[in-house]
Design an enzyme around this catalytic site. Structure first.
Site, short mmCIF file in Angstrom:
data_model
loop_
_atom_site.label_atom_id
_atom_site.label_comp_id
_atom_site.label_asym_id
_atom_site.label_seq_id
_atom_site.Cartn_x
_atom_site.Cartn_y
_atom_site.Cartn_z
N GLY A 29 0.80 -1.23 0.00
CA GLY A 29 0.00 0.00 0.00
C GLY A 29 0.83 1.27 0.00
O GLY A 29 2.02 1.25 -0.29
N HIS A 32 2.11 4.45 -5.19
CA HIS A 32 2.68 5.55 -5.99
C HIS A 32 2.80 5.06 -7.44
O HIS A 32 2.39 3.93 -7.76
CB HIS A 32 4.04 5.97 -5.42
CG HIS A 32 4.97 4.83 -5.17
ND1 HIS A 32 5.48 4.05 -6.19
CD2 HIS A 32 5.47 4.30 -4.02
CE1 HIS A 32 6.26 3.12 -5.69
NE2 HIS A 32 6.27 3.23 -4.37
N GLY A 34 5.14 3.92 -9.09
CA GLY A 34 5.87 2.65 -9.28
C GLY A 34 4.90 1.47 -9.22
O GLY A 34 4.90 0.59 -10.09
N HIS A 35 4.04 1.48 -8.19
CA HIS A 35 3.03 0.42 -8.07
C HIS A 35 2.10 0.43 -9.30
O HIS A 35 1.71 -0.62 -9.81
CB HIS A 35 2.17 0.61 -6.81
CG HIS A 35 2.93 0.53 -5.53
ND1 HIS A 35 3.15 1.61 -4.72
CD2 HIS A 35 3.52 -0.53 -4.90
CE1 HIS A 35 3.82 1.24 -3.64
NE2 HIS A 35 4.06 -0.05 -3.73
N GLN A 59 7.76 -9.70 7.69
CA GLN A 59 8.95 -9.31 6.90
C GLN A 59 9.67 -8.10 7.50
O GLN A 59 10.68 -7.67 6.96
CB GLN A 59 8.59 -9.08 5.44
CG GLN A 59 7.82 -7.80 5.15
CD GLN A 59 7.36 -7.76 3.72
OE1 GLN A 59 6.49 -8.51 3.30
NE2 GLN A 59 7.96 -6.88 2.93
N GLN A 152 14.55 -9.21 -3.82
CA GLN A 152 13.22 -9.81 -3.61
C GLN A 152 12.73 -10.47 -4.90
O GLN A 152 12.23 -11.60 -4.89
CB GLN A 152 12.24 -8.71 -3.17
CG GLN A 152 10.78 -9.12 -3.22
CD GLN A 152 9.89 -8.04 -2.66
OE1 GLN A 152 9.80 -7.87 -1.47
NE2 GLN A 152 9.20 -7.31 -3.51
N ARG A 184 8.34 4.74 1.37
CA ARG A 184 9.12 5.33 2.46
C ARG A 184 9.58 6.75 2.15
O ARG A 184 9.97 7.47 3.07
CB ARG A 184 10.34 4.46 2.77
CG ARG A 184 9.97 3.12 3.35
CD ARG A 184 11.22 2.28 3.51
NE ARG A 184 10.91 0.86 3.58
CZ ARG A 184 10.68 0.20 4.69
NH1 ARG A 184 10.74 0.80 5.83
NH2 ARG A 184 10.38 -1.08 4.66
P1 AMP Z 1 5.84 -2.58 -1.77
O1 AMP Z 1 4.49 -1.97 -1.62
O2 AMP Z 1 6.96 -1.69 -1.40
O3 AMP Z 1 5.93 -3.95 -1.12
O4 AMP Z 1 6.03 -2.84 -3.33
C1 AMP Z 1 5.10 -3.58 -4.07
C2 AMP Z 1 5.67 -3.85 -5.44
O5 AMP Z 1 5.93 -2.60 -6.10
C3 AMP Z 1 7.01 -4.58 -5.40
O6 AMP Z 1 7.05 -5.55 -6.45
C4 AMP Z 1 8.02 -3.48 -5.63
O7 AMP Z 1 9.23 -3.93 -6.19
C5 AMP Z 1 7.25 -2.59 -6.59
N1 AMP Z 1 7.79 -1.23 -6.58
C6 AMP Z 1 8.07 -0.47 -5.49
N2 AMP Z 1 8.62 0.71 -5.86
C7 AMP Z 1 8.70 0.69 -7.22
C8 AMP Z 1 9.18 1.61 -8.20
N3 AMP Z 1 9.70 2.78 -7.86
N4 AMP Z 1 9.09 1.27 -9.51
C9 AMP Z 1 8.56 0.06 -9.86
N5 AMP Z 1 8.10 -0.86 -8.99
C10 AMP Z 1 8.16 -0.56 -7.69
#
Ligand code: AMP
Length: 279
Positions: A29, A32, A34-35, A59, A152, A184
């Site tokens: 959650g 942004h 990236g997600h 984790q 990961q 973060r």
């Molecule tokens: P998280 O919510 O941080 O567990 O991330 C969920 C998914 O989004 C994971 O597969 C991350 O690698 C991916 N992710 C996080 N930040 C980015 C980013 N800046 N660009 C692309 N994918 C991302």
């Protein structure tokens, strides 16, 4: 978009959607761009896109980090609807772990020996535990993960290699100053947000001079750069993407990885150099 909290309800719904290609984007959650690039990748390749939001306690190796993790579910729902996600799964601890909020033990083939695995003991066992549980519930055709969390990604590919499930990786989305988007980043002050560009700048320097200087010289240069920054460098490693083991010699499938922290905010980033695609 359907919002589902219970795994039994999700399974029921998925049963009625059988024969359709299911794409899955697991997240914690505070979403942004990236997600959203993962959601878009899934929308391109699948009939139905499911996103999960679950901040997985097993984790986290620091309770403080877990308590501080940003949660913005209303904003997340809005963003997912805007990007036409079909299903959002938001389980609670009990739905995933019942009364046993513990990590399982996986053979990660030493992929967790260095970098994040070394600095965050148990982290990848926790990731493998929750991802395995989620895969079992969602049973997707394709699951999408970001290159941003490279170690990961390699570990998820490893634990999925015997199954039919395809793991697709998505390139890292960045701020204008090069900083990798991360949930973060919201915890950074304006000044530390600005200083954080040192991470990507260092990675680019190493990439650009990989054929000019040896790896030890490049690492020493980056260590010196960080001495002048508010960010503490936890590690800079040149690794083989297949093994996630550090190397001091350039090779195929090389990635450069950095972890750094300031004011209790820990950031990671990487650049992949000449990696051969394995999807
Ligand atoms: P998280 O919510 O941080 O567990 O991330 C969920 C998914 O989004 C994971 O597969 C991350 O690698 C991916 N992710 C996080 N930040 C980015 C980013 N800046 N660009 C692309 N994918 C991302």
């Amino acid at each position: 978009m359907k919002i589902i909290k219970k795994k039994s309800k999700l399974k029921e719904l998925l049963y009625s959607l059988s024969k359709q290609k299911i794409g899955f984007v697991p997240t914690m959650g505070s979403l942004h761009a990236g997600h959203i690039s993962l959601i878009k990748a899934s929308k391109c390749r699948c009939d139905i896109t499911i996103c999960s939001i679950y901040v997985n306690p097993t984790q986290f190796n620091s309770q403080k980090d877990l308590r501080n993790y940003p949660i913005e579910i209303k904003k997340d729902v809005k963003l997912l609807k805007k990007n036409h996600c079909d299903i959002l799964f938001v389980p609670n601890d009990f739905e995933l772990y019942e009364n046993n909020l513990k990590r399982s033990e996986f053979d990660l083939n030493n992929l967790d020996k260095f970098m994040e695995g070394e600095h965050r003991p148990g982290h990848f066992q926790g990731v493998a535990t929750v991802v395995t549980k989620l895969f079992k519930i969602v049973n997707p055709d394709i699951a999408f993960f970001g290159e941003k969390d490279l170690q990961q990604l390699t570990i998820i590919k490893h634990i999925s290699k015997e199954s039919e499930l395809k793991i697709v990786s998505v390139p890292t989305e960045r701020e204008k100053n090069g900083l990798a988007l991360s949930s973060r980043n919201k915890l950074l002050t304006k000044d530390s947000f600005n200083s954080a560009k040192i991470i990507f700048k260092s990675l680019c320097y190493c990439r650009d001079y990989i054929n000019t200087y040896d790896i030890v010289t490049l690492k020493n240069h980056v260590i010196k750069l960080f001495e002048k920054s508010v960010f503490n460098l936890e590690y800079i490693e040149f690794v083989n993407v297949k093994t996630m083991h550090p190397t001091e010699k350039t090779c195929d499938n090389l990635a450069i990885c950095i972890a750094a922290n300031t004011e209790n905010v820990r950031l990671i980033d990487n650049i992949i150099i000449n990696a051969k695609e394995t999807n």
